[in-house]
Design an enzyme around this catalytic site. Structure first.
Site, PDB file in Angstrom:
ATOM      1  N   HIS A   1       2.206  -8.025   3.130  1.00  0.00           N
ATOM      2  CA  HIS A   1       2.858  -7.412   4.281  1.00  0.00           C
ATOM      3  C   HIS A   1       3.749  -8.471   4.930  1.00  0.00           C
ATOM      4  O   HIS A   1       3.256  -9.381   5.582  1.00  0.00           O
ATOM      5  CB  HIS A   1       1.810  -6.887   5.264  1.00  0.00           C
ATOM      6  CG  HIS A   1       2.325  -5.819   6.170  1.00  0.00           C
ATOM      7  ND1 HIS A   1       1.942  -5.696   7.489  1.00  0.00           N
ATOM      8  CD2 HIS A   1       3.201  -4.820   5.947  1.00  0.00           C
ATOM      9  CE1 HIS A   1       2.562  -4.667   8.029  1.00  0.00           C
ATOM     10  NE2 HIS A   1       3.325  -4.119   7.110  1.00  0.00           N
TER      11      HIS A   1
ATOM     12  N   ASN B   1       1.049   0.898   2.421  1.00  0.00           N
ATOM     13  CA  ASN B   1       0.558  -0.483   2.281  1.00  0.00           C
ATOM     14  C   ASN B   1      -0.687  -0.517   1.387  1.00  0.00           C
ATOM     15  O   ASN B   1      -1.727  -1.074   1.748  1.00  0.00           O
ATOM     16  CB  ASN B   1       0.235  -1.086   3.650  1.00  0.00           C
ATOM     17  CG  ASN B   1       1.485  -1.346   4.474  1.00  0.00           C
ATOM     18  OD1 ASN B   1       2.606  -1.289   3.971  1.00  0.00           O
ATOM     19  ND2 ASN B   1       1.303  -1.624   5.752  1.00  0.00           N
TER      20      ASN B   1
ATOM     21  N   ASP C   1       5.078  -3.656  -1.429  1.00  0.00           N
ATOM     22  CA  ASP C   1       6.022  -4.496  -0.685  1.00  0.00           C
ATOM     23  C   ASP C   1       6.193  -5.805  -1.441  1.00  0.00           C
ATOM     24  O   ASP C   1       5.250  -6.596  -1.547  1.00  0.00           O
ATOM     25  CB  ASP C   1       5.491  -4.799   0.722  1.00  0.00           C
ATOM     26  CG  ASP C   1       5.613  -3.605   1.649  1.00  0.00           C
ATOM     27  OD1 ASP C   1       6.369  -2.685   1.315  1.00  0.00           O
ATOM     28  OD2 ASP C   1       4.948  -3.589   2.697  1.00  0.00           O
TER      29      ASP C   1
ATOM     30  N   GLU D   1       9.188  -1.351  -1.912  1.00  0.00           N
ATOM     31  CA  GLU D   1       9.876  -1.898  -0.738  1.00  0.00           C
ATOM     32  C   GLU D   1      10.345  -3.285  -1.163  1.00  0.00           C
ATOM     33  O   GLU D   1       9.598  -4.263  -1.087  1.00  0.00           O
ATOM     34  CB  GLU D   1       8.929  -1.949   0.466  1.00  0.00           C
ATOM     35  CG  GLU D   1       8.502  -0.584   0.973  1.00  0.00           C
ATOM     36  CD  GLU D   1       9.657   0.235   1.501  1.00  0.00           C
ATOM     37  OE1 GLU D   1      10.584  -0.349   2.110  1.00  0.00           O
ATOM     38  OE2 GLU D   1       9.673   1.467   1.280  1.00  0.00           O
TER      39      GLU D   1
END
Length: 793
Positions: A350, A306, A337, A384
């Protein structure tokens, strides 16, 4: 006051204007914007601020705290205020460690340029300072703090207050004697140079003086032959001791006459012991020293989780600053992400939380700018991907256009490889890690039909949902949802243009080690949650080691770590896992271990795994290691400490009660800790003289962590400083007494006290944030030997 660095600090028109002071706007957010008067002090090493010119000032920062200065256009915050403040009037002061940046807006572009250029000039000077200049700067900082009325001199009352700030507890009468002796002007005050003499009297090192006199015939100097004897007998430098002695005298002897006569004074001897040559970390292991031509799967790779977050994983801020900090500290694998965003532009955050959002385009541009500022070795973009087909097309476009030639979008020679390329072959290249429509073989041969590929992918992506589903179930009660379950979209098929950018890093689902051997290729890799990886190590540790010898693995923290805490990376490294992803924004023990491993090899982000973790037929089991390992006995005599900082700087009269804890992290049987007793009321020059003994079976996987704590019976003791390094990077002497480890602690201490031993080293402490606490250190003796049959019995 006259600076201790006077005459050496570069002073130009910018610096002179900074010393006059300027009114600037300090910006913390879109709402918090306040005028402050900033002024560079006369020492040129500290910046103070006040609410207005002539107002009560207080320290803002030291030049040594500053890493660099950036233009306003490079600040996310200042860019968001571009309509209110012209970007050319803004700039950002970036600090070492995890300290928040300082965004400032000057009254004109010219004033902003003055501060940017002046600060960078001083930062460059501090970066290039030698050991003595760093000490002089440190003393200047303390003088500024002690000189409360800022008149350039300190009376005895101010000196007494400063002693408490510096962690010194001594009788008032003795302190006054030292004060009078240093007061050469007989003014009942100390100026800067007199304060330096006072400091020298405070810091006399009895243990170093005794060591010096053991080899000096006259107690005043070490001749060349005497210094060679010391290097051979105590430091075990061997046959190159005569040449080394000449080099060290030339480097550390302060007097020109001493250099000409090839002798070393007590000051020069102490300078050597406190230098990089007397450091516990082998100087030859600081630059890149490892073979960088092996396949990527043979290396531990500095990886972050992250990366966009600079806070927690529920409501924290997403920022490109996360990528800048990670890349500049040597991180080589960053996570992105990506979700569908407004106006057709993908965003990074996130998912299903209240974390803020940043454009994917800005993340890619930041990576392009900072990827290779610290290391030339390849950067891996771990994608991601949660985007729709349309926004995946935009992702591929941004990656291709922004990264340009940096992007590794084909195999190196256009041919089918038989193993992963090496870090050396991929210098200054960025790799995309993610899902891929087809195999690399099919990519190169172009033999597959579209409908066959899509049906194959649908089957594969059903299993790929496992990781996302796991995360969502773990955070179901903790994370605020942005959409109802009924509104969730199924994971879309990956678009061909994005798929084509994945070359050596195709992600696949893990089923079993047998399945991977039978169905997967060397360029395919799997991700594991920390819980799953630890379970596999316990259940099939040797198979995991063999798996990681031919294929890459990435491990990520549990989704339940909503506070962005970390796990111990060593358990995963012991099984050969390469990309052990950490929340690098969170300081603590786990990041100390992480930084400790990657401190070696030039901090380039790649560390070669031990040979037994690179062998596909390895018999090593991280939980149950057996031969051919031969245990080592490690002896550490903790001798003394120097200039240890306070735990709480606001408590002027509180003096710490320091103790030293030595921790070994490695395979489970090797993991242990021991500590000294505490020294009461002395953080300035505590003396322990205690010996700690450890048995280590697999030193190739061991790290040592030296921690100084402030004894506190009410709590677990308060952190003061630490230093962590791999066992293999220690400078070490050789044993003289073969059976010392068999003796009780008291007997071992007595024998160490009465005998000369090799390996005297200083350990220079770091803060909880990983920044230098110079000149804080501990002085130790290190000795390592192989375990004997008598030890085993």
């Amino acid at each position: 006051m006259a600076s201790l660095l006077q005459g050496r600090v570069p002073v130009n028109q910018d610096v002179l204007l900074m010393q006059k002071g300027m009114l600037m706007r300090k910006v913390r957010s879109k709402i918090w914007k306040r005028l402050r008067y900033f002024r560079l002090q006369q020492d040129c090493m500290t910046v103070w601020h006040a609410r207005q010119a002539g107002g009560k000032a207080k320290p803002s920062f030291s030049i040594s705290d500053v890493e660099t200065v950036r233009k306003g256009s490079e600040s996310e915050l200042l860019r968001s205020l571009a309509e209110e403040f012209p970007l050319e009037q803004g700039f950002t002061v970036v600090f070492h460690g995890r300290r928040s940046n300082l965004d400032l807006v000057a009254n004109s572009a010219e004033e902003a340029q003055t501060w940017m250029q002046g600060l960078q000039l001083l930062v460059d000077f501090v970066t290039s300072m030698d050991q003595q200049e760093r000490l002089d700067q440190w003393l200047s900082d303390w003088f500024q703090r002690g000189d409360k009325n800022q008149d350039g001199r300190m009376n005895f009352q101010e000196v007494q207050r400063l002693l408490h700030l510096m962690n010194v507890e001594m009788e008032q009468e003795y302190a006054f004697q030292l004060f009078q002796a240093a007061d050469g002007s007989h003014s009942d005050t100390l100026e800067a140079k007199e304060f330096t003499e006072f400091y020298k009297a405070l810091t006399k090192r009895a243990e170093v003086q005794e060591l010096f006199e053991n080899f000096s015939a006259d107690g005043q100097k070490l001749t060349l032959l005497e210094f060679v004897d010391f290097l051979r007998e105590e430091q075990k430098e061997g046959d190159h001791a005569p040449d080394l002695a000449l080099e060290l005298i030339d480097c550390y002897e302060p007097s020109d006459s001493g250099k000409l006569r090839h002798v070393l004074s007590m000051d020069g001897f102490l300078s050597y012991l406190c230098s990089k040559d007397g450091d516990i970390f082998k100087p030859t292991y600081l630059p890149i020293y490892q073979d960088m031509t092996q396949p990527l799967n043979h290396y531990y790779i500095n990886s972050s989780h992250n990366t966009y977050l600079v806070g927690d994983q529920l409501c924290g801020q997403s920022s490109v600053e996360g990528y800048i900090r990670a890349l500049k500290r040597g991180c080589r694998c960053v996570e992105v992400d990506i979700w569908d965003g407004p106006n057709g532009e993908p965003i990074v955050y996130h998912g299903h939380t209240l974390t803020s959002r940043i454009p994917f385009k800005e993340v890619v541009a930041t990576v392009a700018q900072y990827a290779f500022q610290t290391s030339d070795y390849p950067v891996i973009l771990s994608l991601e991907n949660h985007c729709s087909w349309e926004q995946q097309e935009i992702m591929a476009q941004h990656l291709t256009e922004i990264l340009g030639e940096q992007l590794q979008s084909t195999t190196l020679d256009g041919l089918l490889p038989t193993q992963l390329p090496s870090p050396e072959e991929l210098r200054r290249k960025i790799l995309v890690k993610g899902k891929k429509l087809k195999t690399l073989e099919e990519d190169l041969e172009e033999e597959e039909e579209e409908e066959e590929l899509e049906s194959e992918l649908v089957e594969e992506q059903e299993t790929e949902l496992e990781l996302e589903t796991q995360f969502e179930s773990e955070t179901q009660e903790l994370s605020p949802r942005s959409m109802d379950k009924k509104e969730k979209k199924s994971t879309p098929i990956i678009c061909p243009s994005l798929s084509a950018l994945v070359v050596y890093m195709k992600t696949v689902s893990f089923h079993s080690f047998t399945h991977s051997k039978e169905h997967y290729r060397f360029y395919e890799l799997s991700s594991f949650s920390e819980a799953k990886a630890k379970r596999l190590i316990k259940e099939a540790g040797n198979e995991f080691v063999q798996h990681n010898a031919w294929q890459l693995s990435r491990v990520y923290p549990s989704g339940l770590r909503t506070d962005s805490s970390n796990y111990n990376p060593l358990e995963l490294w012991n099984a050969g896992c390469q990309m052990v992803a950490m929340n690098v924004q969170t300081a603590g023990l786990e990041m100390d271990i992480y930084d400790g491993l990657f401190r070696q090899n030039g901090g380039c982000g790649y560390v070669l795994k031990p040979e037994f973790l690179r062998d596909t037929q390895s018999s090593f089991h991280p939980e149950r290691p057996i031969g051919p390992f031969k245990a080592k006995i490690l002896l550490i005599q903790v001798i003394s400490g120097q200039q240890l900082p306070k735990v709480d700087q606001t408590k002027e009269k509180a003096i710490i009660d320091p103790l030293v804890r030595v921790e070994i992290f490695g395979i489970r049987p090797d993991t242990s800790r021991q500590e000294t007793s505490y020294v009461e009321n002395n953080g300035f020059n505590p003396h322990w003289g205690q010996t700690l003994c450890f048995r280590v079976l697999v030193p190739e996987l061991a790290l040592l962590r030296f921690v100084v704590k402030d004894y506190n019976w009410k709590s677990r003791n308060d952190f003061v400083g630490q230093y962590t390094l791999p066992w293999t990077c220690m400078q070490q002497g050789e044993p003289v007494l073969q059976h010392l480890a068999n003796l009780p602690a008291l007997a071992a201490f007595l024998m160490l006290s009465s005998c000369a031993f090799p390996g005297y080293r200083h350990i220079h402490l770091l803060s909880k944030d990983g920044t230098s606490l110079h000149p804080a250190s501990i002085f130790v003796y290190i000795c390592i030997r192989e375990e004997s049959e008598e030890d085993e019995s």
